[in-house]
Scaffold this motif. Sequence first.
Motif, PDB file in Angstrom:
ATOM      1  N   ILE A   6      -6.243  -7.764  -7.623  1.00  0.00           N
ATOM      2  CA  ILE A   6      -5.754  -6.414  -7.307  1.00  0.00           C
ATOM      3  C   ILE A   6      -5.962  -6.150  -5.817  1.00  0.00           C
ATOM      4  O   ILE A   6      -7.084  -6.271  -5.306  1.00  0.00           O
ATOM      5  CB  ILE A   6      -6.521  -5.324  -8.090  1.00  0.00           C
ATOM      6  N   CYS A   7      -4.888  -5.824  -5.141  1.00  0.00           N
ATOM      7  CA  CYS A   7      -4.978  -5.523  -3.706  1.00  0.00           C
ATOM      8  C   CYS A   7      -4.406  -4.137  -3.452  1.00  0.00           C
ATOM      9  O   CYS A   7      -3.571  -3.651  -4.205  1.00  0.00           O
ATOM     10  CB  CYS A   7      -4.168  -6.534  -2.892  1.00  0.00           C
ATOM     11  N   ALA A   8      -4.870  -3.536  -2.352  1.00  0.00           N
ATOM     12  CA  ALA A   8      -4.278  -2.263  -1.922  1.00  0.00           C
ATOM     13  C   ALA A   8      -3.589  -2.530  -0.595  1.00  0.00           C
ATOM     14  O   ALA A   8      -4.044  -3.350   0.202  1.00  0.00           O
ATOM     15  CB  ALA A   8      -5.367  -1.209  -1.753  1.00  0.00           C
ATOM     16  N   ALA A 305      -1.046 -10.603 -10.302  1.00  0.00           N
ATOM     17  CA  ALA A 305      -1.529  -9.899  -9.121  1.00  0.00           C
ATOM     18  C   ALA A 305      -0.825  -8.558  -9.032  1.00  0.00           C
ATOM     19  O   ALA A 305       0.366  -8.448  -9.319  1.00  0.00           O
ATOM     20  CB  ALA A 305      -1.250 -10.719  -7.872  1.00  0.00           C
ATOM     21  N   LEU A 306      -1.592  -7.543  -8.662  1.00  0.00           N
ATOM     22  CA  LEU A 306      -1.049  -6.186  -8.534  1.00  0.00           C
ATOM     23  C   LEU A 306      -1.266  -5.711  -7.101  1.00  0.00           C
ATOM     24  O   LEU A 306      -2.391  -5.784  -6.594  1.00  0.00           O
ATOM     25  CB  LEU A 306      -1.788  -5.277  -9.521  1.00  0.00           C
ATOM     26  N   LEU A 307      -0.172  -5.286  -6.465  1.00  0.00           N
ATOM     27  CA  LEU A 307      -0.279  -4.739  -5.110  1.00  0.00           C
ATOM     28  C   LEU A 307      -0.099  -3.230  -5.211  1.00  0.00           C
ATOM     29  O   LEU A 307       0.977  -2.746  -5.575  1.00  0.00           O
ATOM     30  CB  LEU A 307       0.786  -5.365  -4.193  1.00  0.00           C
ATOM     31  N   CYS A 308      -1.170  -2.493  -4.928  1.00  0.00           N
ATOM     32  CA  CYS A 308      -1.124  -1.020  -5.009  1.00  0.00           C
ATOM     33  C   CYS A 308      -0.714  -0.496  -3.640  1.00  0.00           C
ATOM     34  O   CYS A 308      -1.495  -0.537  -2.691  1.00  0.00           O
ATOM     35  CB  CYS A 308      -2.492  -0.470  -5.384  1.00  0.00           C
ATOM     36  N   LEU A 324      -4.580   4.202  -6.455  1.00  0.00           N
ATOM     37  CA  LEU A 324      -5.790   3.395  -6.270  1.00  0.00           C
ATOM     38  C   LEU A 324      -6.622   3.359  -7.557  1.00  0.00           C
ATOM     39  O   LEU A 324      -7.181   2.321  -7.926  1.00  0.00           O
ATOM     40  CB  LEU A 324      -6.618   3.949  -5.109  1.00  0.00           C
ATOM     41  N   ARG A 325      -6.654   4.473  -8.262  1.00  0.00           N
ATOM     42  CA  ARG A 325      -7.412   4.521  -9.529  1.00  0.00           C
ATOM     43  C   ARG A 325      -6.752   3.637 -10.586  1.00  0.00           C
ATOM     44  O   ARG A 325      -7.422   2.993 -11.373  1.00  0.00           O
ATOM     45  CB  ARG A 325      -7.527   5.961 -10.029  1.00  0.00           C
ATOM     46  N   PHE A 326      -5.428   3.624 -10.572  1.00  0.00           N
ATOM     47  CA  PHE A 326      -4.684   2.748 -11.487  1.00  0.00           C
ATOM     48  C   PHE A 326      -5.099   1.289 -11.227  1.00  0.00           C
ATOM     49  O   PHE A 326      -5.381   0.525 -12.142  1.00  0.00           O
ATOM     50  CB  PHE A 326      -3.184   2.942 -11.240  1.00  0.00           C
ATOM     51  N   GLY A 327      -5.147   0.925  -9.945  1.00  0.00           N
ATOM     52  CA  GLY A 327      -5.539  -0.434  -9.556  1.00  0.00           C
ATOM     53  C   GLY A 327      -6.961  -0.769  -9.981  1.00  0.00           C
ATOM     54  O   GLY A 327      -7.233  -1.860 -10.477  1.00  0.00           O
ATOM     55  N   MET A 328      -7.866   0.197  -9.825  1.00  0.00           N
ATOM     56  CA  MET A 328      -9.269  -0.045 -10.194  1.00  0.00           C
ATOM     57  C   MET A 328      -9.405  -0.334 -11.694  1.00  0.00           C
ATOM     58  O   MET A 328     -10.168  -1.192 -12.100  1.00  0.00           O
ATOM     59  CB  MET A 328     -10.141   1.176  -9.856  1.00  0.00           C
TER      60      MET A 328
END
Length: 365
Positions: A6-8, A305-308, A324-328
């Motif tokens: 997971i990346c932002a 992989a998820l790019l937020c 960002l909370r979705f990614g966490m």
Amino acid sequence: MSSMTICARFRPLSSKERRDHGDTVCIRCIDAETFLFKDEKDEEFTFSFDKVFYEKSEQAQVYEFLAWPIVKDAVDAINGTIITYGQTGAGKTYSMEGPSILVCDEQKRGLLPRVVEGLFDCIKSSGGTMKHSIKLSMVEIYMEKVRDLFDLSKDNIQIKESKSQGILLNGVTEISVSDPAEALQSLSSGIANRAVGETQMNMASSRSHCIYIFTVHQEVKRDDRLKTGKLILVDLAGSEKVEKTGAEGKVLEEAKTINKSLSVLGNVINALTCGSPGKVNHIPFRDSKLTRILQDSLGGNSRTALLCCCSPSPSNALESLSTLRFGMRAKHIKMSPRVKCNEDKCAKKQGPASSPIKHESCDII
Ligand code: ADP
Ligand code: MG
């Protein structure tokens, strides 16, 4: 078992954001994985991701970290999925495609053209011991209907599940491509079909989920074994809330459908991460077309992989916080990718163990 990557990613401030708030941003970088985020009430939150790409990050860095390991695995018949998530205007399509997949500065090229080149490079470097072939499909989910972007007459593709091949799109167009130029040309025609809808369907690109599917077949010449890796890239519809956009009529209906499918995606992630050990947890994959198509990706048989994607501006703090909370939450999903292979051929050719990765349909590796 491994987690999802997971990346932002924070894009540069837009000119409108600069006009409204000057150079003020709501994030403070701590290091390459951690940052402080200030919401509109000046409350601070610390977020840690596998990697954070700030406004000066290059497209190549995003590709190297997020996509390249998945591309290499897809050529080795391990399924992979790369998803961009975030509100409209946060940089999902820029990250996925770049300004254009056919002509743009090398520096600005997005994940999609880089993935295409990476796949063909991997195939070339695998030498002559294996024969690879790549097929492409491209669909859009709009108002809970799956449309074939390579053949617009197929505007309601059904989703099926096969024991040996997993989730399938029934009758979807598959284009065989033999080099990067051919693949990019096909993808560009699919993107153009999406863009045609844009004027008719009121910014369809942010109101629909766009899904690129690369099926990589690998035939081991020595023993005629056939393995398949599926690499799926997903440019999700904007995740903003209806109230904020002031939508009405058809746009409101679209927004509700998007919110529903994204909230089902959230529910699926919750169910996958909140299950207690030993207890069979119901995962609501069937509650939306998006989660059904992504069932193999989120359910474990994939490297994902998820790019937020976020705006760094205080004016979008609420939406960025939600992204960002979705990614966490997604960080806690455990994956267990397996090699897929053609059952008939494998049944005949059972060989010794050579890889720690569990084989799905037979025990040959
Ligand atoms: P989304 O697909 O999330 O709706 P876009 O990718 O279309 O958003 O990005 C919105 C705008 O911001 C576009 O003009 C795009 O060129 C710009 N943009 C997004 N990310 C970046 C970035 N990392 N660097 C430079 N410009 C960016
Ligand atoms: Mg977009």
